[in-house]
Design a protein around this motif. Structure first.
Motif, PDB file in Angstrom:
ATOM      1  N   VAL A   5       0.843  -1.199   0.000  1.00 28.31           N
ATOM      2  CA  VAL A   5       0.000   0.000   0.000  1.00 28.31           C
ATOM      3  C   VAL A   5       0.887   1.261   0.000  1.00 28.31           C
ATOM      4  CG1 VAL A   5      -1.664   1.345   1.341  1.00 28.31           C
ATOM      5  CG2 VAL A   5      -1.966  -1.119   1.054  1.00 28.31           C
ATOM      6  N   LEU A   6       1.909   1.280   0.827  1.00 23.98           N
ATOM      7  CA  LEU A   6       2.800   2.448   0.873  1.00 23.98           C
ATOM      8  C   LEU A   6       3.519   2.646  -0.466  1.00 23.98           C
ATOM      9  CD1 LEU A   6       4.352   2.158   4.439  1.00 23.98           C
ATOM     10  CD2 LEU A   6       2.658   3.802   3.616  1.00 23.98           C
ATOM     11  N   THR A   7       3.927   1.573  -1.113  1.00 21.25           N
ATOM     12  CA  THR A   7       4.567   1.682  -2.429  1.00 21.25           C
ATOM     13  C   THR A   7       3.588   2.281  -3.439  1.00 21.25           C
ATOM     14  OG1 THR A   7       5.992  -0.201  -1.979  1.00 21.25           O
ATOM     15  CG2 THR A   7       5.671   0.385  -4.278  1.00 21.25           C
ATOM     16  N   ALA A   8       2.367   1.817  -3.446  1.00 28.97           N
ATOM     17  CA  ALA A   8       1.358   2.327  -4.371  1.00 28.97           C
ATOM     18  C   ALA A   8       1.057   3.803  -4.115  1.00 28.97           C
ATOM     19  CB  ALA A   8       0.072   1.509  -4.270  1.00 28.97           C
ATOM     20  N   VAL A   9       0.976   4.190  -2.843  1.00 30.07           N
ATOM     21  CA  VAL A   9       0.700   5.589  -2.500  1.00 30.07           C
ATOM     22  C   VAL A   9       1.868   6.479  -2.913  1.00 30.07           C
ATOM     23  CG1 VAL A   9       0.429   7.166  -0.542  1.00 30.07           C
ATOM     24  CG2 VAL A   9      -0.897   5.058  -0.631  1.00 30.07           C
ATOM     25  N   ASN A  10       3.090   6.039  -2.674  1.00 28.05           N
ATOM     26  CA  ASN A  10       4.267   6.824  -3.026  1.00 28.05           C
ATOM     27  C   ASN A  10       4.425   6.966  -4.545  1.00 28.05           C
ATOM     28  OD1 ASN A  10       5.008   7.389  -0.394  1.00 28.05           O
ATOM     29  ND2 ASN A  10       6.242   5.545  -0.222  1.00 28.05           N
ATOM     30  N   GLU A  11       4.063   5.930  -5.291  1.00 30.12           N
ATOM     31  CA  GLU A  11       4.144   6.005  -6.752  1.00 30.12           C
ATOM     32  C   GLU A  11       3.074   6.942  -7.320  1.00 30.12           C
ATOM     33  OE1 GLU A  11       3.937   2.015  -8.182  1.00 30.12           O
ATOM     34  OE2 GLU A  11       6.006   1.555  -7.616  1.00 30.12           O
ATOM     35  N   ALA A  12       1.933   7.000  -6.664  1.00 27.95           N
ATOM     36  CA  ALA A  12       0.851   7.847  -7.153  1.00 27.95           C
ATOM     37  C   ALA A  12       1.111   9.325  -6.868  1.00 27.95           C
ATOM     38  CB  ALA A  12      -0.469   7.427  -6.507  1.00 27.95           C
ATOM     39  N   ALA A  13       1.939   9.604  -5.875  1.00 33.42           N
ATOM     40  CA  ALA A  13       2.180  10.996  -5.469  1.00 33.42           C
ATOM     41  C   ALA A  13       3.181  11.686  -6.368  1.00 33.42           C
ATOM     42  CB  ALA A  13       2.709  11.041  -4.044  1.00 33.42           C
TER      43      ALA A  13
END
Length: 73
Positions: free
Chosen positions: A65-73
């Motif tokens: 989840v953190l990887t996905a959030v960081n990539e989206a930002a």
């Protein structure tokens, strides 16, 4: 009537540090106990694995989840 086996994940739940996961997994354990065994051909195998995973605290997907959030930002 033919009953097919399906293996799906639930939604992601935010579990605070020290909080029990049983309140989120109880209904899925109950559903698996009632209906999971009937799926052919993998129902019994998936049911045992699912119940085991839920009773030991489920799957921790924090890193994903953190990887996905960081990539989206």
């Amino acid at each position: 009537m033919l009953i097919m086996t399906f293996k799906r994940s639930s939604s992601i739940y935010f579990i605070k540090s020290g909080e029990s996961t049983i309140k989120h997994s109880f209904r899925f354990i109950l559903l698996t106990l009632l209906l999971g065994w009937w799926g052919l051909p993998w129902g019994p195998i998936y049911s045992i694995g699912s119940i085991y995973t839920n009773l030991r605290g489920s799957k921790d997907v924090t890193a994903e989840v953190l990887t996905a959030v960081n990539e989206a930002a």
